[in-house]
Design a protein around this motif. Structure first.
Motif: not given
Length: 268
Positions: A133-140, A199-205
C-alpha cells in the motif's frame, strides 16, 4: 485470473491451470528467481513456502520424468488480504525439485522451470510497493533507469484493474488532466507521466502509441472528450525526437491520436 478465497492471506503468489480454472495449483510465500530471465527465455523459480495442490502436487511425485510438466498457468500476485493484484501467463511450468519448507509445517519449497517474457527484471519492487500500500505518491518513477521505467509500465498495465478497484468507472467527459513534461525524457517516461496524470500514482494509460489509442476508447480511467494540459511541452518535445528523417514523428503522431479521439491538448 482472480483469486477470491481468504486462504490466500499470508501468501504472495497463486497458480491456476490455464486449461481448467478449477485446477488450482496452490499458493507460495515467495518466488525466488521469478523476475530473473534466463538466456533461453526460461527461468528457474523457487516457490518457497508453497501449498501445492492439483496438477502441481501430482507433478511432485513425478520429478525427473516427462510427466513432471504441469503445463501452462496463470500466476497471480496477491496483496496482503489474498486478493489478486495482477497476473502473468506462464508457459511450460515443470517441477524439478521439492522438499519440506522451513517456513511452516506442511508447506514445501518447490523448484520449477517456466517461460514468460512479461516478467521484466525490476518489476518485483514495484509489486511490493503495491502490496504494502505504498504506491501512493506521484513521481516515484522519476529516478528510474530506462529498463526500470519499462518494468514500472509493465506493472502498471498488469495491475490496472486492481488499482482502480474502488473506482472502476471512467472519469466523466470534460475532465482536465495535467501532465508535467519536465520528467519526460523518452517515450516510456511519457507513458509513465500520462498514466499518472489520468489514474494517479502507478496508473496506466498506455505503454505504446497503439495502447494509448485503445485507452482513449474508454474503460481505462477516462472518458473522452477531455482536456490534457501538457506543461513544459516544448522540453518534452525536444526529448521525444524520433529518427533523423523526421525528429518530430512521435510527437506528431501522438497529437494526431489525441485529436482523433476528442482530446484537447493544451501545450504550455
Amino acid at each position: 485470473m482472480e483469486v477470491a478465497d481468504r486462504a490466500g492471506e499470508g501468501f504472495t503468489y497463486a497458480l491456476t491451470s490455464d486449461e481448467d480454472e478449477s485446477d488450482f495449483w496452490g499458493f507460495a510465500q515467495e518466488a525466488r528467481g521469478l523476475f530473473i530471465g534466463g538466456d533461453d527465455g526460461f527461468r528457474q523459480v523457487e516457490l518457497l513456502g508453497c501449498s501445492a495442490r492439483g496438477t502441481l502436487l501430482t507433478c511432485l511425485d513425478r520429478l525427473g520424468g516427462r510427466r513432471a510438466r504441469a503445463g501452462n498457468a496463470h500466476l497471480a500476485l496477491l496483496d496482503a488480504r489474498g486478493r489478486t493484484m495482477g497476473s502473468y501467463f506462464v508457459n511450460d511450468l515443470t517441477a524439478t525439485a521439492a522438499g519440506p519448507s522451513p517456513a511452516e509445517d506442511g508447506l514445501l519449497d518447490v523448484t520449477v522451470r517456466l517461460w514468460c517474457d512479461e516478467l521484466l527484471p525490476g518489476s518485483a519492487w514495484v509489486w511490493e510497493l503495491l502490496r504494502r500500500g505504498e504506491l501512493t505518491r506521484k513521481g516515484m518513477w522519476h529516478p528510474l533507469s530506462p529498463e526500470e521505467r519499462r518494468a514500472w509500465l509493465s506493472v502498471a498495465l498488469a495491475s490496472r484493474q486492481y488499482q482502480r478497484r474502488d473506482h472502476p468507472a471512467d472519469s466523466p467527459p470534460g475532465r482536465v488532466f495535467t501532465l508535467d513534461g519536465r520528467q519526460v525524457v523518452d517515450a516510456d517516461s511519457f507513458y509513465c507521466a500520462l498514466g499518472e496524470a489520468v489514474n494517479g500514482p502507478g496508473g496506466y494509460f498506455g505503454w505504446n502509441l497503439a495502447a494509448v489509442d485503445d485507452c482513449l476508447r474508454g474503460g481505462f480511467g477516462a472518458m473522452t472528450p477531455f482536456t490534457l494540459e501538457w506543461r513544459h511541452s516544448d522540453l518534452a518535445k525536444s526529448r521525444l525526437a524520433g529518427d533523423d528523417r523526421n525528429p518530430d514523428a512521435f510527437f506528431e503522431v501522438l497529437l494526431e491520436i489525441f485529436r482523433d479521439r476528442g482530446v484537447d491538448v493544451l501545450l504550455r
